[in-house]
Design a protein around this motif. Sequence first.
Motif, mmCIF file in Angstrom:
data_model
loop_
_atom_site.group_PDB
_atom_site.id
_atom_site.type_symbol
_atom_site.label_atom_id
_atom_site.label_comp_id
_atom_site.label_asym_id
_atom_site.label_seq_id
_atom_site.Cartn_x
_atom_site.Cartn_y
_atom_site.Cartn_z
ATOM 1 N N MET A 120 1.215 -1.401 0.132
ATOM 2 C CA MET A 120 -0.305 -0.322 0.080
ATOM 3 C C MET A 120 0.966 0.833 0.428
ATOM 4 S SD MET A 120 -3.189 0.919 2.827
ATOM 5 C CE MET A 120 -3.918 0.388 1.466
ATOM 6 N N SER A 128 -2.141 11.098 -4.372
ATOM 7 C CA SER A 128 -2.949 9.779 -5.685
ATOM 8 C C SER A 128 -2.405 8.434 -4.792
ATOM 9 C CB SER A 128 -1.779 9.866 -6.806
ATOM 10 O OG SER A 128 -0.567 9.882 -6.563
ATOM 11 N N ASP A 133 -2.723 5.239 -2.026
ATOM 12 C CA ASP A 133 -4.030 4.347 -1.570
ATOM 13 C C ASP A 133 -3.917 4.559 -0.073
ATOM 14 O OD1 ASP A 133 -3.258 2.614 -3.685
ATOM 15 O OD2 ASP A 133 -1.576 1.482 -2.473
ATOM 16 N N MET A 134 -3.149 5.505 0.527
ATOM 17 C CA MET A 134 -3.706 6.030 1.709
ATOM 18 C C MET A 134 -2.591 7.352 2.185
ATOM 19 S SD MET A 134 -2.678 4.192 5.823
ATOM 20 C CE MET A 134 -3.258 3.265 5.774
ATOM 21 N N TRP A 192 -11.502 10.447 -5.382
ATOM 22 C CA TRP A 192 -11.051 9.818 -4.202
ATOM 23 C C TRP A 192 -10.909 7.892 -4.450
ATOM 24 C CZ3 TRP A 192 -7.446 11.620 -1.298
ATOM 25 C CH2 TRP A 192 -6.696 12.717 -1.404
ATOM 26 N N ASN A 193 -12.062 7.686 -5.194
ATOM 27 C CA ASN A 193 -12.142 5.889 -5.828
ATOM 28 C C ASN A 193 -11.627 5.406 -4.628
ATOM 29 O OD1 ASN A 193 -12.941 7.640 -8.821
ATOM 30 N ND2 ASN A 193 -10.510 7.241 -8.533
ATOM 31 N N ARG A 225 -10.022 5.387 -1.553
ATOM 32 C CA ARG A 225 -9.030 5.275 -1.158
ATOM 33 C C ARG A 225 -9.112 5.737 0.337
ATOM 34 N NH1 ARG A 225 -5.397 9.202 -3.525
ATOM 35 N NH2 ARG A 225 -7.504 9.407 -5.433
ATOM 36 N N ALA A 236 -14.307 9.100 -1.118
ATOM 37 C CA ALA A 236 -13.131 8.484 0.246
ATOM 38 C C ALA A 236 -13.042 7.775 1.572
ATOM 39 C CB ALA A 236 -11.854 9.448 0.643
ATOM 40 N N ALA A 241 -10.169 0.127 6.077
ATOM 41 C CA ALA A 241 -9.578 1.048 5.969
ATOM 42 C C ALA A 241 -9.100 1.642 7.686
ATOM 43 C CB ALA A 241 -10.669 2.797 5.394
#
Length: 215
Positions: A1, A58, A60-61, A81-82, A84, A137, A172
């Motif tokens: 990640m 951009s 992942d976290m 954010w899709n 993430r 997000a 998450a």
Amino acid sequence: MTIGIIGSGALGSNFARILAKKGISATISNSRGPASLTDLVKELGPSIKAGTVQEAASADMVLVAVRWVDAEKVLGSLPAWNGRIVIDGTNPVEFFDPTTSPDANDPSNPLAAYGIKPVNLGGKHSSQIIQQLVPSARVVKAFNHNDVNVLTEPEVAGGKRVLFYSGDDTEAKAAVREVMEAAGFFPVDLGILDVGGPLASLPFGPLSTHNFIRI
């Protein structure tokens, strides 16, 4: 990640330091551009690189470590954010000069002597507003309740420093917890954002500013 950091002030840079100590890779950014971070990344070593805000965002976290007054401007300019993960490290406060401002004498503000005052959020808590700024997000509130200067010492007094976190997405939260544990902290889950966010938020959260050590 992959991990990105937006903001290179005290929180952003110290978060990068705790990652660097464990050899965890991340991209750190600020509004002034990668060239302004040359000395910092040289200090931190090869696991931390400088990038643009867009590059850091951009990942992942992504840790959001900007001043509250800058959050809308910074986050509002970023793409979708899709799903993430966004770590909300902000606190809804403004800063003032405690030696000259009348706000320093506010008896209702426990942080007045430190030059910090709350922002009126109209009945909302800060992560509700951050969620609106990062649609799609998965937001986890973390790294905001403690003095940023102690973050570089996760293991102290024969124990591990406690870090609180909260969020509405189980996966998450688990990912953020893994980062905390890898860095040497003792994570404590405060539940969903509507519960945990206000508990750990400056200046009035009952768990904010407290420095707990798990022995």
